[in-house]
Design an enzyme around this catalytic site. Structure first.
Site: not given
Ligand code: NAD
Ligand code: DAU
Length: 344
Positions: A152, A156, A128-130
């Site tokens: 988190y 990562k 992730t970019d985080e």
């Molecule tokens: P998500 O939470 O929707 O899905 C995660 C999946 O992993 C779920 O299906 C869950 O059941 C499974 N899981 C969790 N723990 C597990 C374990 N111990 N063994 C097997 N399966 C397990 O997450 P997402 O948003 O789809 O993110 C997927 C990946 O992408 C993550 O690694 C996250 O860090 C990364 N990522 C997410 C975002 C975003 O904005 N959502 C952005 C950049 C990177």
């Molecule tokens: O950037 C990549 C990441 O993006 C992934 O690695 C994470 O898995 C994914 O959850 C996401 O993280 P963020 O913290 O950016 O996403 P989130 O949706 O939680 O929050 C996005 C922005 O919105 C952040 O500035 C916080 C704000 N926010 C979020 C929530 C949930 C609010 O203002 N209110 C809210 O209720």
């Protein structure tokens, strides 16, 4: 040696981005066979892969990436692992960091061991970019140092460090992707976009952290997974690649656009206590990825419009997820909400 990746183990493939990767790969590559390993936490569901139920190229196994025997059994029959499995929500990592250490760090180690033992052609870690931390000015390059600030992003980054170590120490052909904030269909309604869409559809307040000025580079999930596929097949082993659109949108802009698309009043905007340690901005330099032939296909305005349409059409999907457990988490995370902030 020429790459011959035909059998892929996709861990976390029943979650939001993992399931989109599986759907896209099976649609665009007739030769591929995918095994999904997923623990089915609150965030994962076989329902996310329902449209592929009759596709014989897909096998689903319920299990934990932290369980070495399950992982070993599946890893022996594949050419590569793509690891999506993670605890993925920043706010939950502030409530229960231990679950993140277990899956995002220890689970990554278990997968790396299996990839090493079975001499896989590629190990791709979806990161992730985080991991770059709060970036006030400029854009993060892949060569920049990591400075995570939440449990988190720290876990990562820990997973990434292990991946880099397995490349340097054992020559494992690894890849790391650092994607931006991703949105689209099948996203669990805890993240800002699906939370705000579904709250708007339920006439509930949209909780905006602080003054809503924090920005994100919102990336449509189809663009994210097409980037991951490019990197899997064309990336340089040992490398990390940023995936992002290059645009920045604030929390208030997200809320305003969603309310307009849902035809709901702006009085639903509700400013709440800020997220502790809130990273107000991430911004990625994507010049390393572009020569691999990737660019985003969807602008935010279009991607958000089709996403809102999807949530309108799939009310049963998100209503099931906004269960009693969900509202328990919600009350713990958003302290001091008005009485009308949760359904009766
Ligand atoms: P998500 O939470 O929707 O899905 C995660 C999946 O992993 C779920 O299906 C869950 O059941 C499974 N899981 C969790 N723990 C597990 C374990 N111990 N063994 C097997 N399966 C397990 O997450 P997402 O948003 O789809 O993110 C997927 C990946 O992408 C993550 O690694 C996250 O860090 C990364 N990522 C997410 C975002 C975003 O904005 N959502 C952005 C950049 C990177
Ligand atoms: O950037 C990549 C990441 O993006 C992934 O690695 C994470 O898995 C994914 O959850 C996401 O993280 P963020 O913290 O950016 O996403 P989130 O949706 O939680 O929050 C996005 C922005 O919105 C952040 O500035 C916080 C704000 N926010 C979020 C929530 C949930 C609010 O203002 N209110 C809210 O209720």
């Amino acid at each position: 040696m020429a790459l011959h990746i035909r059998r892929v183990l996709v861990t976390g493939g029943a979650g939001f981005i993992g399931s989109a990767f599986v759907r896209q790969r099976l649609k665009s590559d007739q030769e591929i066979a995918i095994t999904v390993l997923d623990k089915l936490t609150y965030a994962g569901s076989e329902e996310n892969l329902a449209e592929l139920r009759d596709d014989r190229r897909l096998r689903f196994v319920k299990g934990d990436i932290c369980d070495p025997s399950t992982v070993d059994e599946l890893a022996k029959d594949v050419d590569a692992i793509v690891n999506f499995a993670a605890e993925s929500h920043v706010d939950r990592s502030l409530l229960d960091p231990g679950a993140f250490v277990q899956t995002d760090v220890y689970g990554t180690y278990v997968l790396l061991e299996a990839a090493r033992k079975h001499r896989h052609q590629r190990f791709l870690q979806v990161s992730t970019d985080e991991v770059y931390g709060y970036v006030k000015d400029g854009r993060s390059k892949e060569s920049d140092g990591l400075a995570p600030r939440s449990p988190y992003s720290a876990t990562k980054a820990g997973g990434e460090m292990l991946v880099q170590a397995y490349h340097a120490s054992f020559g494992l052909p690894t890849l790391i992707t650092r994607g931006a904030n991703t949105y689209g269909p099948y996203q669990f309604p805890e993240k800002i976009i699906p939370l705000f869409i579904t709250n708007a559809l339920q006439n509930l307040p949209l909780p905006i952290y602080g003054n809503g000025s924090a920005v994100r580079d919102y990336l449509h999930v189809d663009d994210h997974v097409s980037g991951i596929a490019r990197i899997l097949w064309k990336g340089e082993p040992g490398g990390a690649y940023n995936i992002a659109t290059g645009t920045e949108v604030s929390g208030v802009e997200v809320a305003d656009t969603i309310l307009k698309l849902c035809q709901k009043p702006s009085s639903l905007k509700h400013f709440v206590k800020d997220r502790p340690g809130h990273d107000y901005r991430y911004a990625l330099d994507t010049r390393k990825l572009r020569p691999l032939g990737w660019e985003p296909a969807l602008r935010f305005a279009d991607g958000l419009r089709v996403t809102v349409e999807w949530y309108k059409r799939n009310e049963a999907w998100w209503r099931t997820r906004k269960s009693e457990d969900f509202w328990q988490y919600y009350r713990a995370n958003y302290k001091g909400l008005p009485a009308n902030a949760v359904p009766d």
